[in-house]
Scaffold this motif. Structure first.
Motif, PDB file in Angstrom:
ATOM      1  N   LEU A 373     -24.488 -45.984 -47.096  1.00  0.00           N
ATOM      2  CA  LEU A 373     -23.333 -45.401 -47.778  1.00  0.00           C
ATOM      3  C   LEU A 373     -22.028 -46.029 -47.309  1.00  0.00           C
ATOM      4  O   LEU A 373     -21.044 -46.076 -48.036  1.00  0.00           O
ATOM      5  N   ASP A 374     -22.034 -46.528 -46.075  1.00  0.00           N
ATOM      6  CA  ASP A 374     -20.805 -47.086 -45.508  1.00  0.00           C
ATOM      7  C   ASP A 374     -20.955 -48.604 -45.441  1.00  0.00           C
ATOM      8  O   ASP A 374     -21.699 -49.131 -44.612  1.00  0.00           O
ATOM      9  N   ILE A 375     -20.262 -49.302 -46.337  1.00  0.00           N
ATOM     10  CA  ILE A 375     -20.485 -50.748 -46.439  1.00  0.00           C
ATOM     11  C   ILE A 375     -19.203 -51.516 -46.160  1.00  0.00           C
ATOM     12  O   ILE A 375     -18.148 -51.206 -46.723  1.00  0.00           O
ATOM     13  N   HIS A 376     -19.309 -52.515 -45.279  1.00  0.00           N
ATOM     14  CA  HIS A 376     -18.149 -53.368 -45.005  1.00  0.00           C
ATOM     15  C   HIS A 376     -18.440 -54.760 -45.517  1.00  0.00           C
ATOM     16  O   HIS A 376     -19.457 -55.353 -45.192  1.00  0.00           O
ATOM     17  N   LYS A 377     -17.514 -55.273 -46.326  1.00  0.00           N
ATOM     18  CA  LYS A 377     -17.723 -56.555 -46.997  1.00  0.00           C
ATOM     19  C   LYS A 377     -17.964 -57.713 -46.023  1.00  0.00           C
ATOM     20  O   LYS A 377     -18.630 -58.677 -46.333  1.00  0.00           O
ATOM     21  N   GLU A 378     -17.402 -57.585 -44.799  1.00  0.00           N
ATOM     22  CA  GLU A 378     -17.495 -58.734 -43.896  1.00  0.00           C
ATOM     23  C   GLU A 378     -18.882 -58.901 -43.266  1.00  0.00           C
ATOM     24  O   GLU A 378     -19.178 -59.908 -42.651  1.00  0.00           O
ATOM     25  N   GLU A 379     -19.750 -57.904 -43.452  1.00  0.00           N
ATOM     26  CA  GLU A 379     -21.055 -57.983 -42.769  1.00  0.00           C
ATOM     27  C   GLU A 379     -22.093 -58.733 -43.592  1.00  0.00           C
ATOM     28  O   GLU A 379     -23.210 -58.258 -43.788  1.00  0.00           O
ATOM     29  N   GLN A 380     -21.703 -59.915 -44.071  1.00  0.00           N
ATOM     30  CA  GLN A 380     -22.624 -60.688 -44.905  1.00  0.00           C
ATOM     31  C   GLN A 380     -23.846 -61.153 -44.128  1.00  0.00           C
ATOM     32  O   GLN A 380     -23.743 -61.555 -42.979  1.00  0.00           O
ATOM     33  N   GLY A 381     -24.999 -61.103 -44.822  1.00  0.00           N
ATOM     34  CA  GLY A 381     -26.215 -61.655 -44.234  1.00  0.00           C
ATOM     35  C   GLY A 381     -26.842 -60.793 -43.160  1.00  0.00           C
ATOM     36  O   GLY A 381     -27.881 -61.148 -42.607  1.00  0.00           O
ATOM     37  N   LYS A 382     -26.224 -59.667 -42.858  1.00  0.00           N
ATOM     38  CA  LYS A 382     -26.758 -58.819 -41.784  1.00  0.00           C
ATOM     39  C   LYS A 382     -27.441 -57.596 -42.399  1.00  0.00           C
ATOM     40  O   LYS A 382     -26.961 -57.045 -43.388  1.00  0.00           O
ATOM     41  N   ASN A 383     -28.566 -57.180 -41.822  1.00  0.00           N
ATOM     42  CA  ASN A 383     -29.221 -55.970 -42.304  1.00  0.00           C
ATOM     43  C   ASN A 383     -28.366 -54.748 -41.959  1.00  0.00           C
ATOM     44  O   ASN A 383     -28.079 -54.485 -40.796  1.00  0.00           O
ATOM     45  N   LEU A 384     -27.978 -53.989 -43.003  1.00  0.00           N
ATOM     46  CA  LEU A 384     -27.077 -52.857 -42.789  1.00  0.00           C
ATOM     47  C   LEU A 384     -27.824 -51.565 -42.449  1.00  0.00           C
ATOM     48  O   LEU A 384     -27.209 -50.550 -42.154  1.00  0.00           O
ATOM     49  N   VAL A 385     -29.158 -51.616 -42.519  1.00  0.00           N
ATOM     50  CA  VAL A 385     -29.929 -50.384 -42.254  1.00  0.00           C
ATOM     51  C   VAL A 385     -30.232 -50.269 -40.765  1.00  0.00           C
ATOM     52  O   VAL A 385     -30.879 -51.138 -40.188  1.00  0.00           O
ATOM     53  N   SER A 386     -29.747 -49.193 -40.142  1.00  0.00           N
ATOM     54  CA  SER A 386     -29.979 -49.031 -38.696  1.00  0.00           C
ATOM     55  C   SER A 386     -30.889 -47.843 -38.386  1.00  0.00           C
ATOM     56  O   SER A 386     -31.009 -47.447 -37.230  1.00  0.00           O
ATOM     57  N   LEU A 387     -31.529 -47.260 -39.399  1.00  0.00           N
ATOM     58  CA  LEU A 387     -32.463 -46.163 -39.115  1.00  0.00           C
ATOM     59  C   LEU A 387     -33.644 -46.723 -38.327  1.00  0.00           C
ATOM     60  O   LEU A 387     -34.232 -47.723 -38.734  1.00  0.00           O
ATOM     61  N   PRO A 388     -34.017 -46.100 -37.209  1.00  0.00           N
ATOM     62  CA  PRO A 388     -35.037 -46.687 -36.340  1.00  0.00           C
ATOM     63  C   PRO A 388     -36.445 -46.649 -36.922  1.00  0.00           C
ATOM     64  O   PRO A 388     -37.306 -47.423 -36.512  1.00  0.00           O
ATOM     65  N   TYR A 389     -36.695 -45.763 -37.896  1.00  0.00           N
ATOM     66  CA  TYR A 389     -38.090 -45.542 -38.313  1.00  0.00           C
ATOM     67  C   TYR A 389     -38.501 -46.298 -39.570  1.00  0.00           C
ATOM     68  O   TYR A 389     -39.598 -46.119 -40.067  1.00  0.00           O
ATOM     69  N   THR A 390     -37.630 -47.134 -40.115  1.00  0.00           N
ATOM     70  CA  THR A 390     -38.032 -47.841 -41.339  1.00  0.00           C
ATOM     71  C   THR A 390     -37.750 -49.330 -41.239  1.00  0.00           C
ATOM     72  O   THR A 390     -36.802 -49.750 -40.571  1.00  0.00           O
ATOM     73  N   THR A 391     -38.591 -50.121 -41.925  1.00  0.00           N
ATOM     74  CA  THR A 391     -38.372 -51.568 -41.971  1.00  0.00           C
ATOM     75  C   THR A 391     -37.642 -51.966 -43.263  1.00  0.00           C
ATOM     76  O   THR A 391     -37.423 -53.145 -43.509  1.00  0.00           O
ATOM     77  N   ALA A 392     -37.271 -50.977 -44.087  1.00  0.00           N
ATOM     78  CA  ALA A 392     -36.500 -51.281 -45.305  1.00  0.00           C
ATOM     79  C   ALA A 392     -35.149 -51.870 -44.897  1.00  0.00           C
ATOM     80  O   ALA A 392     -34.559 -51.453 -43.901  1.00  0.00           O
TER      81      ALA A 392
END
Length: 532
Positions: A373-392
């Protein structure tokens, strides 16, 4: 494991696609085992029951005329009842002994008794949309409605199974049709989605809200309103939408590459003899677009989320966790429309032919997607998902789109986990652990499955020559456990002395609790509900 393969060389599954009679009165069922005392209401199910009219066949799985089924529970006893819905499509077909209203995959030819002039003029009145509500049943206020995917729903009496009235959603909201998979909140508020005419004569998708029971006893349907609109990727070609996701604060809409070509739909079909199925096409370049909107107040969030092409009919569940929306889907890989494989001629062939056809079809997979839900344009190429229990993953691309890769929760070649159900009353829109589903073996339903979405562990109920329906979960009221309850499923067992039965399984391990057998065959059903 969901993968233990049954073969069906005897072809008894063909019987679930055969016409049956309605019943004049409820039949008593023979009960083996013990019906749990908390089962006191009715199981309501819908599906096709009339597969031809006179000598005119219906061609597609979603064309047969709607048959409403009911199993009643009372003092440990069970009865079974069924009636055809008296829709316009059904009544006129029976009266004229022919297909009168075009169904999903069956064209209704003009009345042969009319002369060429009256036939010609009837073309310009436009196409009559079917009210054959064969897909699901759900409550609005204190009423119950059978539904399909057009603008019509059919109000029914759940005691007598009588048809009360035809209701047209177009009279109240800007919508071309609504899905058979509404979301219903604890207070009875109903949300649904359908395509509509948006701004500037282009197509869009509206989420509509129908309020709960009104204090003044007025009809809640008349108070329906649009809460939020999603844009369409193609101006005149909306995607086919079968269900949507809803968490506590958000809606999730998956725009697949399967499109309805509206120009085809509006122009040629009544003249050249086409049907709804002829109006579908796939956009092979679009991939899948994922949209989110705030629920209250309704507000579209204009972010571009994209993924590889999938077909999708059923959302399993959607929830929020720590700044992310997690949503689980029954997906089919690729852009081809799965309904192309659900022609009755395909489903009624011999087992080897059924398997051969399914080899060509898209592959089923249960998938988990995560949207940040919280997206920063500068974080290109980086996985934005930090939930520990999923590989999505969700990755920002240079053009501002966020690319979603799913975590696979279940996958087996030509073995689908479909018609998913959860403990919806307590865990709909919340972080959950268990999903229940109907196992499709090359499109033939032959098992009931349970999936732990956290550990991916699976359980299976299966018996030879037994063809189940979608399992509905009923909570044990004395327990707080998510999976403490039973599953209700209707089994067709065409070879048996009593060829149809209601099966009650323990939702914890899919062991049999009881069965209630009747001396009549029961055709395929799609969806339904337990009414306490």
């Amino acid at each position: 494991m969901c993968l233990n393969r049954f073969e069906h060389p005897a072809g008894n599954y063909k019987k679930i696609f055969e016409t049956c009679e309605e019943l004049v009165e409820p039949l008593p069922a023979t009960v083996t085992g013990r019906i749990p005392p908390f089962l006191k209401g009715s199981l309501l199910r819908l599906g096709p029951g009339l597969f031809e009219v006179g000598d005119e066949p219906f061609y597609h799985l979603f064309d047969g005329q709607a048959l409403l089924h009911k199993f009643d529970f009372k003092n440990g006893q069970v009865t079974y009842f069924r009636k055809f819905l008296r829709t316009d499509a059904y009544v006129r077909a029976i009266t004229e002994k022919r297909v009168v209203i075009t169904e999903f995959g069956t064209f209704a030819y003009p009345d042969p008794c009319k002369n060429i002039f009256s036939r010609f003029f009837s073309y310009f009145k436009g196409v009559e949309v079917t009210d054959n509500c064969l897909v699901n049943v759900y409550p609005i206020g204190e009423d119950y409605y059978a539904c399909t995917e057009t603008n019509y729903v059919t109000k029914i009496n759940t005691d007598t199974l009588e048809t009360l009235k035809k209701v047209d959603f177009c009279n109240y909201v800007n919508i071309n049709g609504v899905t058979a998979h509404p979301h219903i909140e604890k207070d009875g508020t109903v949300y649904n989605i359908g395509n509509c005419m948006g701004k500037g004569a282009s197509l869009a998708y509206n989420i509509i809200m129908t309020p709960p029971t009104q204090k003044d006893k007025s009809d809640p349907v008349e108070k329906s309103k649009v809460v939020v609109q999603f844009p369409s990727a193609e101006r005149f070609k909306p995607s086919y939408v079968h269900s949507f996701g809803m968490s506590e604060n958000y809606f999730v809409f998956v725009e697949t590459p399967v499109k309805i070509n509206l120009l085809k739909f509006l122009s040629a079909w009544s003249i050249r003899g086409s049907n709804y199925m002829d109006c579908f096409e796939s956009n092979e370049n679009q991939g899948t677009l994922f949209h989110i909107a705030r629920k209250n107040p309704g507000e579209y969030i204009d972010m571009k989320f994209k993924g590889a092409a999938i077909g999708m009919f059923h959302h399993i569940n959607t929830y929020e966790d720590d700044g992310f929306i997690v949503f689980d889907l029954c997906s089919w890989k690729g852009f081809e429309f799965v309904y192309n494989y659900l022609w009755l001629a395909n489903l009624r062939t011999n087992w080897e032919e059924v398997k051969k056809a399914a080899m060509m079809a898209p592959q089923p997979e249960v998938r988990r997607y995560v949207i940040p839900l919280d997206i920063h344009k500068e974080e290109q190429g980086k996985n934005l998902v930090s939930l520990p229990y999923t590989t999505a993953t969700a990755t920002m691309h240079a053009d501002g789109t966020v690319w979603l890769e799913p975590e696979v929760l279940f996958s087996g070649p030509r073995q689908a986990f479909e018609f998913p159900q959860i403990n919806y009353k307590r865990f709909g829109g919340k972080n959950y652990t268990y999903a229940y589903g109907l196992g499709l073996n090359h499109f033939i339903p032959d098992r009931i499955c349970k999936l732990n979405v956290r550990t991916k562990e699976t359980w299976v109920w299966q018996e030879p020559d037994s063809y189940p329906s979608e399992p509905l979960f009923v909570q044990n009221p004395d327990s707080a456990d998510e999976d403490d309850g039973v599953l209700l499923t209707i089994i067709a067992a065409p070879g048996s002395q009593r060829p149809g039965y209601l099966l009650i399984l323990n939702a914890k391990d899919l062991s049999e609790v009881a069965r209630a057998e009747v001396e009549c065959t029961i055709p395929v059903t799609f969806h339904g509900m337990y009414k306490p």
